[in-house]
Write a protein that holds these residues in place. Structure first.
Motif, PDB file in Angstrom:
ATOM      1  N   VAL A   9     -13.710   6.092  28.727  1.00 51.83           N
ATOM      2  CA  VAL A   9     -14.371   7.352  29.056  1.00 51.83           C
ATOM      3  C   VAL A   9     -13.330   8.396  29.451  1.00 51.83           C
ATOM      4  O   VAL A   9     -13.395   9.542  29.019  1.00 51.83           O
ATOM      5  CB  VAL A   9     -15.409   7.145  30.189  1.00 51.83           C
ATOM      6  N   ALA A  10     -12.348   7.995  30.263  1.00 46.07           N
ATOM      7  CA  ALA A  10     -11.297   8.938  30.681  1.00 46.07           C
ATOM      8  C   ALA A  10     -10.508   9.418  29.476  1.00 46.07           C
ATOM      9  O   ALA A  10     -10.210  10.607  29.343  1.00 46.07           O
ATOM     10  CB  ALA A  10     -10.376   8.276  31.693  1.00 46.07           C
ATOM     11  N   VAL A  86      -3.251   5.706  36.687  1.00 41.91           N
ATOM     12  CA  VAL A  86      -3.440   4.964  37.932  1.00 41.91           C
ATOM     13  C   VAL A  86      -4.933   4.688  38.001  1.00 41.91           C
ATOM     14  O   VAL A  86      -5.739   5.603  38.167  1.00 41.91           O
ATOM     15  CB  VAL A  86      -2.955   5.762  39.160  1.00 41.91           C
ATOM     16  N   THR A  87      -5.293   3.419  37.800  1.00 45.51           N
ATOM     17  CA  THR A  87      -6.709   3.064  37.707  1.00 45.51           C
ATOM     18  C   THR A  87      -7.208   2.485  39.025  1.00 45.51           C
ATOM     19  O   THR A  87      -6.484   1.812  39.750  1.00 45.51           O
ATOM     20  CB  THR A  87      -6.964   2.052  36.576  1.00 45.51           C
ATOM     21  N   SER A  88      -8.458   2.763  39.310  1.00 48.86           N
ATOM     22  CA  SER A  88      -9.117   2.266  40.521  1.00 48.86           C
ATOM     23  C   SER A  88      -9.470   0.793  40.358  1.00 48.86           C
ATOM     24  O   SER A  88      -9.597   0.298  39.234  1.00 48.86           O
ATOM     25  CB  SER A  88     -10.410   3.056  40.759  1.00 48.86           C
ATOM     26  N   PHE A  94     -13.236   4.487  44.090  1.00 49.78           N
ATOM     27  CA  PHE A  94     -12.493   5.188  43.050  1.00 49.78           C
ATOM     28  C   PHE A  94     -11.416   6.069  43.664  1.00 49.78           C
ATOM     29  O   PHE A  94     -11.594   6.649  44.730  1.00 49.78           O
ATOM     30  CB  PHE A  94     -13.425   6.061  42.203  1.00 49.78           C
ATOM     31  N   LEU A  95     -10.298   6.159  42.961  1.00 54.38           N
ATOM     32  CA  LEU A  95      -9.188   6.991  43.402  1.00 54.38           C
ATOM     33  C   LEU A  95      -9.466   8.460  43.119  1.00 54.38           C
ATOM     34  O   LEU A  95     -10.147   8.796  42.152  1.00 54.38           O
ATOM     35  CB  LEU A  95      -7.910   6.591  42.664  1.00 54.38           C
ATOM     36  N   THR A 122     -10.059   6.960  37.148  1.00 51.62           N
ATOM     37  CA  THR A 122      -8.725   6.846  36.580  1.00 51.62           C
ATOM     38  C   THR A 122      -7.998   8.175  36.745  1.00 51.62           C
ATOM     39  O   THR A 122      -8.511   9.221  36.365  1.00 51.62           O
ATOM     40  CB  THR A 122      -8.789   6.473  35.072  1.00 51.62           C
ATOM     41  N   LEU A 123      -6.811   8.117  37.321  1.00 51.88           N
ATOM     42  CA  LEU A 123      -5.949   9.287  37.426  1.00 51.88           C
ATOM     43  C   LEU A 123      -4.978   9.230  36.258  1.00 51.88           C
ATOM     44  O   LEU A 123      -4.530   8.151  35.867  1.00 51.88           O
ATOM     45  CB  LEU A 123      -5.179   9.264  38.747  1.00 51.88           C
TER      46      LEU A 123
END
Length: 166
Positions: A9-10, A86-88, A94-95, A122-123
């Motif tokens: 999705v990201a 950088v995934t949660s 969540f981050l 997700t960052l």
């Protein structure tokens, strides 16, 4: 939602945003004939593949350095873009971009802050500004530093390289 689904999705959200900007930007500024010629001369705006590199857990406290290395083994120039995800954790929380700071080391040895996008936990670092062309046999090497600002933050650092073209 699984981590793979969040990543998909990201990625799709980032691709849609990049594609929208890439197609709308020149169209708004140039007449139709110039737009067609410009779009043919530009590199593809959407990655055709990704090379995933070894991941590591997000470590609270202190700095964590990550090096992305990719060698163009093809006989032709290849457009690439380094990216850090950088995934949660799968179970949350969540981050958010305020939980971590990501910096990139410049050629002069200075650390500069890299803005982060965020989508479904997700960052991610921007692909568009990171694009570059590697000649045959050339190597891309980028160093990043990740600092956890929120001691409760957890997750995974996932470096990868986007590949463009056929």
């Amino acid at each position: 939602m699984s981590k793979n689904s969040r990543l998909k999705v990201a990625f799709l959200a980032a691709v849609v945003a990049v594609a929208g900007l890439a197609t709308a930007g020149p169209a708004l500024a140039a007449p139709p004939a110039a737009t067609a010629a410009a779009s043919q001369a530009q590199e593809p705006a959407i990655p055709t593949d990704f090379v995933t590199l070894p991941t590591s857990p997000l470590r609270p406290g202190g700095n964590q350095e990550v090096t992305l290395t990719y060698r163009n083994t093809t006989p032709t120039p290849t457009t690439v873009a380094p990216q850090l995800l950088v995934t949660s954790p799968d179970s949350g929380p969540f981050l958010s971009p305020s939980d971590v700071r990501v910096e990139r080391r410049t050629g002069h040895g200075c650390w500069v802050t890299v803005p982060l996008g965020s989508q479904t936990g997700t960052l991610f670092t921007d692909l568009v500004g990171a694009q570059r062309t590697l000649g045959p046999g050339e190597t891309l090497k980028e160093r990043y530093r990740v600092t956890v600002l929120n001691p409760k933050a957890g997750g995974t650092v996932e470096p990868r390289v986007a590949l463009y073209g056929a």
